[in-house]
Design a protein around this motif. Structure first.
Motif, short mmCIF file in Angstrom:
data_model
loop_
_atom_site.label_atom_id
_atom_site.label_comp_id
_atom_site.label_asym_id
_atom_site.label_seq_id
_atom_site.Cartn_x
_atom_site.Cartn_y
_atom_site.Cartn_z
N ASN A 130 -11.44 -4.78 -1.48
CA ASN A 130 -9.98 -4.57 -1.39
C ASN A 130 -9.26 -5.55 -0.45
N ALA A 131 -9.96 -6.57 0.06
CA ALA A 131 -9.36 -7.50 1.04
C ALA A 131 -8.05 -8.11 0.51
N LYS A 132 -8.09 -8.55 -0.76
CA LYS A 132 -6.92 -9.20 -1.34
C LYS A 132 -5.70 -8.25 -1.28
N GLU A 133 -5.92 -7.00 -1.67
CA GLU A 133 -4.83 -6.02 -1.70
C GLU A 133 -4.32 -5.71 -0.30
N VAL A 134 -5.25 -5.58 0.66
CA VAL A 134 -4.85 -5.27 2.03
C VAL A 134 -3.99 -6.42 2.58
N VAL A 135 -4.42 -7.65 2.36
CA VAL A 135 -3.66 -8.81 2.86
C VAL A 135 -2.29 -8.86 2.19
N LYS A 136 -2.24 -8.62 0.88
CA LYS A 136 -0.95 -8.67 0.16
C LYS A 136 0.01 -7.62 0.70
N ASN A 137 -0.51 -6.43 0.97
CA ASN A 137 0.36 -5.30 1.28
C ASN A 137 0.68 -5.10 2.75
N ILE A 138 -0.05 -5.73 3.64
CA ILE A 138 0.19 -5.48 5.06
C ILE A 138 1.60 -5.97 5.42
N ASP A 139 2.27 -5.17 6.27
CA ASP A 139 3.65 -5.44 6.60
C ASP A 139 3.72 -6.46 7.76
N ALA A 140 3.39 -7.72 7.45
CA ALA A 140 3.44 -8.77 8.48
C ALA A 140 3.37 -10.12 7.78
N GLU A 141 4.05 -11.10 8.34
CA GLU A 141 4.03 -12.45 7.76
C GLU A 141 2.92 -13.29 8.39
N ARG A 142 2.40 -12.79 9.52
CA ARG A 142 1.32 -13.49 10.19
C ARG A 142 0.17 -12.49 10.39
N VAL A 143 -1.02 -12.89 9.97
CA VAL A 143 -2.15 -11.96 9.98
C VAL A 143 -3.37 -12.59 10.66
N ILE A 144 -3.94 -11.89 11.61
CA ILE A 144 -5.24 -12.32 12.18
C ILE A 144 -6.30 -11.68 11.29
N PHE A 145 -7.24 -12.48 10.81
CA PHE A 145 -8.28 -11.95 9.91
C PHE A 145 -9.65 -12.23 10.52
#
Ligand code: 13P
Ligand code: SF4
Length: 299
Positions: free
Chosen positions: A128-143
């Motif tokens: 589900n990584a793709k979906e989590v990244v798409k949906n997270i409410d942030a323009e900048r993401v630490i992964f």
């Protein structure tokens, strides 16, 4: 009584359930109550009625089960079965990164230690990584911690993903050159690869899937032949569940030593002596639970 019968007897006596990852040895896969990928196993662990969960996989998976079912006993039959990728980032390192990018949200792959999950906004798995990244409410993401999974997710979003530099030593060994040779040998085969592979391998793939994603895809596909770009343990399940189809490793067989540690005898001893119990501090369980429960909302 055979060891398999002894395991079944102890399981009934102690109201236990055996959860097994797709990379485990064939004979361990065969005694599973549930066999799956990280996401499927986490979901099962969250809703089982059993008193004891015997987790045949690696440490972070058993910890995930404990975090989601803290009142149950969770046993890891081999206490040294860790995941080297999970050990590539510490809580302190993540805290330092958060200070550097205070407005970023943190997505941690489930292949992390519990204290790193506790510092994260949400977890994800390969499914589900793709979906989590798409949906997270942030323009900048630490992964964290897998740079390859981060790079794969980056293909689908305009957000800025700040990756940690971790990787899986097993998938890292799958090379573009050997995959190209395998494709030459089986030109009619579909290539299924895991998103922990290098970008140059992912570029060659027909499908990029979690381990259970590969199982479902192969079952539903009309194709007869598949090249599999992941740890070799999955091939046993694929062949067993699809007797009319052919599965080959995409290159030489790649083995996760840690996943292969657990034997039937270890499972028997785990049940008999209730070892090795996962124990985590309450505060870590609470914070990590928040990040895992946020993840479980995704397919
Ligand atoms: P899956 O969740 O796809 O089974 O992957 C787990 C893992 O450890 C891959 O290396
Ligand atoms: Fe960790 Fe890679 Fe083994 Fe999976 S296959 S448990 S990511 S080392």
């Amino acid at each position: 009584m055979s060891i398999v019968e002894e395991i079944a007897r102890l399981k009934r006596e102690k109201n236990a359930v055996i959860l097994v990852h797709n990379y485990q040895r064939p004979e361990v896969q065969d005694i599973a109550d549930f066999l799956g990928d990280s996401l499927g196993l986490a979901k099962k662990a969250a809703k089982t009625d059993a008193q004891i969960i015997v987790f045949c996989g690696v440490q972070f998976m058993a910890e995930t089960a404990k975090i989601l079912s803290p009142d149950k006993g969770v046993l890891l039959p081999r206490k040294e079965a860790g995941c080297p990728m999970a050990d590539m980032i510490t809580r302190e390192e993540l805290k330092a990164l958060k200070e550097k990018y205070p407005e970023a949200k943190v997505i941690s792959y489930v292949n992390t230690n519990a204290d790193v999950k506790a510092e994260s906004d949400v977890c994800c798995t390969s499914a589900n990584a793709k979906e989590v990244v798409k949906n997270i409410d942030a323009e900048r993401v630490i992964f964290t911690p897998d740079k390859n999974l981060a790079a794969y997710c980056q293909r689908f979003v305009n957000k800025e993903i700040i990756p940690w530099n971790g990787f899986c030593y097993v998938h890292e060994r799958i090379t573009k050159e050997e995959v190209l040779l395998a494709k030459e040998r089986f030109p009619d085969a579909l290539l299924l690869v895991h998103p922990e592979c290098n970008p140059s391998v992912i570029d060659l793939a027909d499908e990029v899937l979690s381990t259970s994603g590969m199982v479902s895809f192969a079952k539903e596909s009309d194709k007869k032949r598949f090249l599999i770009g992941t740890e070799e343990g999955l091939i046993y399940r694929l062949k067993k569940e699809n007797p009319g189809k052919e599965f080959y490793t995409a290159g030489t067989a790649k083995i996760c030593r840690n996943m292969k540690l657990t034997t039937l005898n270890d499972v028997y001893l785990a049940l008999k002596e209730e070892r090795y119990a996962i124990e985590l501090p309450e505060g870590i369980i609470k914070s990590a639970q928040r990040a895992l429960e946020a993840m479980l909302k995704y397919v």
